[in-house]
Design an enzyme around this catalytic site. Structure first.
Site, short mmCIF file in Angstrom:
data_model
loop_
_atom_site.label_atom_id
_atom_site.label_comp_id
_atom_site.label_asym_id
_atom_site.label_seq_id
_atom_site.Cartn_x
_atom_site.Cartn_y
_atom_site.Cartn_z
N TYR A 150 0.86 -1.19 0.00
CA TYR A 150 0.00 0.00 0.00
C TYR A 150 0.89 1.23 0.00
O TYR A 150 1.89 1.29 0.71
CB TYR A 150 -0.88 0.01 1.25
CG TYR A 150 -1.73 1.26 1.41
CD1 TYR A 150 -2.81 1.51 0.56
CD2 TYR A 150 -1.45 2.19 2.41
CE1 TYR A 150 -3.57 2.66 0.71
CE2 TYR A 150 -2.23 3.34 2.56
CZ TYR A 150 -3.28 3.57 1.71
OH TYR A 150 -4.05 4.70 1.86
N ASP A 245 9.29 2.80 -0.26
CA ASP A 245 8.26 3.51 0.48
C ASP A 245 8.41 3.13 1.94
O ASP A 245 7.97 2.06 2.37
CB ASP A 245 6.87 3.15 -0.05
CG ASP A 245 5.76 3.86 0.71
OD1 ASP A 245 6.08 4.58 1.70
OD2 ASP A 245 4.58 3.70 0.34
N LYS A 273 4.39 9.22 8.72
CA LYS A 273 4.10 8.68 10.05
C LYS A 273 5.09 9.16 11.12
O LYS A 273 4.97 10.28 11.60
CB LYS A 273 3.99 7.15 9.97
CG LYS A 273 2.81 6.76 9.05
CD LYS A 273 2.37 5.32 9.11
CE LYS A 273 1.06 5.17 8.36
NZ LYS A 273 1.14 4.47 7.10
C1 LIG Z 1 0.52 5.00 5.74
C2 LIG Z 1 1.24 4.72 4.48
C3 LIG Z 1 1.13 5.56 3.35
C4 LIG Z 1 0.17 6.73 3.31
O1 LIG Z 1 0.47 7.69 4.25
P1 LIG Z 1 -0.69 8.77 4.64
O2 LIG Z 1 0.00 9.68 5.59
O3 LIG Z 1 -1.78 7.95 5.26
O4 LIG Z 1 -1.11 9.43 3.40
C5 LIG Z 1 1.92 5.30 2.26
N1 LIG Z 1 2.77 4.26 2.26
C6 LIG Z 1 2.90 3.43 3.31
C7 LIG Z 1 3.87 2.31 3.24
C8 LIG Z 1 2.13 3.62 4.44
O5 LIG Z 1 2.23 2.77 5.46
#
Ligand SMILES: *Cc1c(COP(=O)(O)O)cnc(C)c1O
Length: 435
Positions: A150, A245, A273
């Site tokens: 994701y 990511d 995060k």
């Molecule tokens: C949480 C997350 C996102 C999205 O981040 P948001 O701050 O919710 O937009 C993208 N990539 C990964 C791996 C994530 O865990």
């Protein structure tokens, strides 16, 4: 077996009834609606250390931790002070501030493979911008993602695999045109053959490969290190940029995320995060040669009214300073490991079909009894046992993210006593489900 009524949620219920008038599904992010586990979402009033309290004044040990950002738990005194001190001078200026320099310098000193960063306001924005940068830098359009990873709600990444080994994506959300989706190739995780055959056919059109090096949004699908290493080698060989990511794994599995943990260097990295200390921050970074393509230095446009917000920078810096202290990650991992192993040996002794998977301070309830799951297709889609456990634990004061596909997080504030209490409650819950 299970108490159906359990804790009093009447105030949360009232607030949820009201919020349904204001927001689709009553929430501002879908998983919060408790659709997969059933029942009423809790409306949270406050948090402190490892605990949260809902509007009915029920108290919980919290393993959701705002979905990962709160590695120091709730309301950490240093993060709190830093926010308040900074806020006294104003909330936002839309002009450069010293705080942006301080947070960037702190990160760049400790993560050697990036020369420059750009701060944004969410993980999604970081990923969206990183993809644009990869396309702008390479002059190529197609991107590769992995089934089970994701990356936020970026159009080009709201894409499912079709059938077959190497497939062009089909959009997984209404509103994403198929013409966008077909610029994205979707591969299975942990499958070198699929990756090789994809590169042999399409490498000349592929700008980048994006992966969660620790896939933690569809269960916890730990990859073989050899797969990640070979991914790096093949990207270099075929002249395709590699994006890690690290929105969830950055500053979580190590200060320098999975890149540091595995010793693998991506070309572009995205953070989110933890980087914001509980406030909205994301970032992307790369070597100078790549970052010079970003506006105003270069032709890849990217901007933000609240980017580098001073209060958010202050929260992030206060949190990351603590993360960078000696043994921070060693201690966090040790207590998580002990907690996970205790549950796993309890399950093994009782023949319960559950195995917790973990890395660093992230863990996941894998309810299909398999030792190791590396692809989303291996996940047991029947989440009924997780849902029963979730419901049981809410009623005894333990809060997990409301979906069996989500991972749990141990924070610095979860001490042995909290983890022991949780172990006792989890084992009682499992006993009531399986016997
Ligand atoms: C949480 C997350 C996102 C999205 O981040 P948001 O701050 O919710 O937009 C993208 N990539 C990964 C791996 C994530 O865990």
């Amino acid at each position: 077996m299970m108490t159906q009524e359990g804790i009093d949620r009447s105030v949360s219920q009232e607030l949820f009834n009201e919020s349904k008038n204001y927001f689709p599904g009553g929430v501002n992010s879908p998983v919060r609606a408790f659709k997969s586990v059933g029942g009423t979402p809790l409306f949270i009033k406050r948090g402190d250390g490892p605990y949260i309290w809902d509007e009915d004044d029920n108290k919980f040990i919290d393993f959701c931790c705002s979905w990962g950002p709160l590695i120091l738990g709730h309301n950490d005194p240093q993060v709190f002070d830093s926010i308040v001190q900074t806020l006294k001078n104003g909330a936002s200026f839309g002009a450069p501030t010293r705080k942006e320099n301080e947070l960037a310098a702190f990160i760049l000193e400790r993560i050697p493979f990036i020369d420059k960063l750009r701060f944004v306001s969410s993980g999604t924005e970081a990923v969206m911008s990183a993809i644009r940068l990869a396309r702008g830098y390479s002059g190529k359009n197609k991107i590769v993602k992995f089934d089970g990873c994701y990356h936020g709600h970026v159009d080009a990444l709201l894409v499912n695999a079709g059938s077959g080994l190497v497939t062009f994506g089909t959009s997984s959300s209404a509103g994403v045109p198929e013409s966008f989706a077909k610029e994205t190739l979707v591969l299975p995780l942990n499958d070198l053959e699929a990756l090789k055959s994809c590169f042999e056919t399409y490498a000349d059109d592929i700008a980048c490969v994006i992966i969660e090096p620790v896939p933690a949004n569809n269960g916890l699908l730990l990859q073989d290190k050899s797969f990640l290493t070979e991914l790096r080698t093949l990207c270099t060989k075929y002249n395709v940029l590699l994006i890690f990511d690290e929105v969830i794994s950055g500053f979580r599995v190590a200060f320098g995320g999975a890149a540091e943990l595995y010793g693998i260097t991506p070309d572009i990295v995205t953070y989110g995060k933890i980087i914001g200390g509980g406030l909205p921050v994301g970032a992307y970074g790369a070597k100078k040669e790549i970052m010079q393509f970003v506006s105003p230095d270069g032709p890849v446009y990217q901007a933000g009214t609240l980017s580098g917000n001073p209060v958010a920078m202050a929260a992030g810096l206060a949190q990351l300073k603590r993360c960078a202290e000696d043994n921070f990650y060693v201690d966090l991992q040790a207590k998580t490991k002990a907690f996970v192993e205790k549950i796993n040996s309890y399950c093994a002794q009782n023949n319960f079909p559950l195995e917790l998977v973990s890395i660093g301070s992230i863990f996941w309830f894998s309810f299909n009894g398999k030792k190791r799951i590396t692809a989303s297709s291996q996940i047991n889609p029947d989440m009924s046992n997780f849902n029963k456990l979730h419901n049981y634990l809410l009623n005894v004061g333990v809060y997990f993210g409301p979906s069996g596909y989500e991972v749990g997080f141990v924070s610095e504030k979860h001490r042995e006593e909290h983890l022991n209490e949780t172990f006792i409650k989890i084992s009682a819950g499992l006993k009531s489900i399986f016997t």
